[in-house]
Design an enzyme around this catalytic site. Structure first.
Site, mmCIF file in Angstrom:
data_model
loop_
_atom_site.group_PDB
_atom_site.id
_atom_site.type_symbol
_atom_site.label_atom_id
_atom_site.label_comp_id
_atom_site.label_asym_id
_atom_site.label_seq_id
_atom_site.Cartn_x
_atom_site.Cartn_y
_atom_site.Cartn_z
ATOM 1 N N ASP A 50 -7.108 3.776 12.333
ATOM 2 C CA ASP A 50 -5.774 4.476 12.325
ATOM 3 C C ASP A 50 -5.707 5.902 11.583
ATOM 4 O OD1 ASP A 50 -4.325 2.583 13.597
ATOM 5 O OD2 ASP A 50 -3.583 1.492 11.831
ATOM 6 N N ASP B 200 0.930 -1.263 0.090
ATOM 7 C CA ASP B 200 0.046 0.174 0.071
ATOM 8 C C ASP B 200 0.821 1.149 -0.095
ATOM 9 O OD1 ASP B 200 -2.070 -2.028 0.297
ATOM 10 O OD2 ASP B 200 -2.933 -0.742 1.833
ATOM 11 N N ARG C 70 0.160 5.073 17.413
ATOM 12 C CA ARG C 70 -0.248 6.036 16.308
ATOM 13 C C ARG C 70 0.324 7.439 16.888
ATOM 14 N NH1 ARG C 70 0.901 1.864 13.809
ATOM 15 N NH2 ARG C 70 -0.664 0.972 12.541
ATOM 16 N N SER D 37 -3.373 -9.392 7.348
ATOM 17 C CA SER D 37 -2.378 -8.369 7.467
ATOM 18 C C SER D 37 -1.933 -8.428 9.070
ATOM 19 C CB SER D 37 -3.152 -7.025 7.260
ATOM 20 O OG SER D 37 -4.169 -6.881 8.110
#
Length: 409
Positions: free
Chosen positions: A124, A15, A95, A180
């Site tokens: 996220d 990505d 994050r 993932s």
């Protein structure tokens, strides 16, 4: 005229590799790739070379592990944070640190925008962007997955793989990837693919190759292991008598917990954006630390202080999960948490065995436990008069008796 500069949160996966090239092409911009080393280990190998080859004008790979452990994981654990009774917030807490460092790089490089590869369905995107809003509201945020042009161009992974091949981007992903993974110092999370079916058994022997940080409890050693954790004002400062910094504590506990199959969680959680999602987590070191910290508090923390702090755990955990780490209400709660930890000092002994953590002893120089008072034998201190309990019970029973009388009518 100088080109616009964009700082991209870059992982090197399919990505963000495609996004790097797409940003450069679409915005005619200079793209600065940023990767935070927060404990991904071998996932960082070759990233700088790959980012430059993909088109980045500059690459930052910053070791933030010590800051992550000391300024994010430890304060959160002092708060007893656990989302929906299970999740130790491993992805959530990383994050805000990434967002903070991206803002710092943007300021240093004169960038006017930052970009991320978070999807429009996940948490996220919110966490990154709320962090930037709190720290640098003037910086633009570019979220390609929320861009209709980007989604039209890449409706699926096959199109992204084809684009990468056309642009000479080296990716190892295939269209048949089964799940993932997101890794850092605190945990590894697994989601999507086969895991989207909540009936899929992630504990089955055939699925054990998914796990990275821990063995299955069935394969853990048949011999239990004792571990001593020493705390000072709510922070673990040593393991088995060896003085360690927060990063070293997390690394050591990950190894110990993983060895004994500790810290695996499989849950369906409520995302901030409104949907439920299924995730599998490995948090071996964090699970041991969380248990030991709570035991230390049980010996040293005043009852009403603990009740007050505990009443705020759900609120605090939700703030972290939803991305409000830099919000004033979280900072306010943290000040209360810090005050509550002043006497959380001493040593906890735990026994690790096949996925289990058992308390095997606790001691403290500031213990609130007084064996002379608590004893079932004669109280040598005379600090507690059992006769006083009669009036205590009568006063607490008064409202119940009045209520019972009303109900009887």
């Amino acid at each position: 005229m100088a080109k616009q500069k964009i700082v991209l949160a870059y992982s090197g996966g399919l990505d963000t590799s495609v996004i790097l090239a797409w940003l450069k092409e679409t915005y005619d911009a200079e793209v600065i790739a940023f990767t935070a080393d927060i404990g991904q280990k071998e996932e960082l190998d070759g990233l700088e070379e790959k980012a430059l080859k993909t088109g980045a004008s500059k690459v930052y790979i910053d070791d933030l592990r010590e800051e992550f452990a000391a300024d994010f994981i430890y304060p959160m654990f002092q708060a007893g944070a656990m989302y929906e009774g299970q999740y130790l917030l491993g992805t959530s807490i990383a994050r805000p640190l990434i967002a903070k460092r991206m803002v710092e790089i943007a300021r240093k490089e004169g960038a006017t925008a930052i970009a991320h590869g978070a999807t429009g369905k996940g948490n996220d995107q919110v966490r990154f962007e709320l962090g930037v809003a709190a720290l640098a509201p003037d910086i633009e945020v570019i979220a390609p997955w929320r861009n209709a042009q980007f989604r039209d161009q890449f409706p699926g992974r096959a199109e992204m793989i084809a684009y990468a091949q056309q642009h000479g981007i080296d990716v190892t992903a295939t269209a048949a990837k089964s799940y993932s993974m997101d890794r850092n110092l605190l945990h590894i999370s697994f989601e999507s693919g086969a895991l989207e079916d909540p009936w899929f058994d992630a504990t089955a022997a055939s699925n054990q190759d998914m796990y990275v940080l821990s063995v299955s409890p069935e394969e853990a050693p048949d011999q239990a292991e004792y571990v001593e954790l020493a705390f000072e004002q709510g922070d673990c400062v040593s393991i088995n008598g060896e003085r360690l910094n927060p990063l070293q504590v997390m690394e050591a506990l990950n190894e110990l917990g993983g060895k004994h199959g500790i810290g695996r969680i499989d849950m369906v959680e409520n995302r901030f954006v409104g949907m439920k999602s299924r995730g599998v987590y490995e948090t071996p070191g964090g699970t041991v630390l969380f248990h030991a910290h709570r035991v230390m508090e049980s010996l040293t923390m005043d009852r009403e202080v603990m009740n007050l702090r505990d009443s705020l755990i759900t609120r605090y955990s939700t703030l972290v999960y939803n991305g409000f780490w830099f919000a004033p209400e979280r900072l306010c709660l943290q000040a209360l948490v810090t005050e509550s930890q002043k006497n959380v000092t001493g040593t906890v002994r735990v026994k690790l065995y096949k996925g289990n953590i058992m308390t095997a002893g606790v001691k403290s120089p500031v213990s609130l436990y007084n064996p002379d008072i608590a004893t079932m034998e004669a109280d040598p201190s005379q600090a507690y008069n059992q006769d006083d309990a009669t009036g205590f019970i009568q006063l607490n029973a008064l409202r119940l008796k009045v209520s019972a009388g009303v109900q009887g009518k």
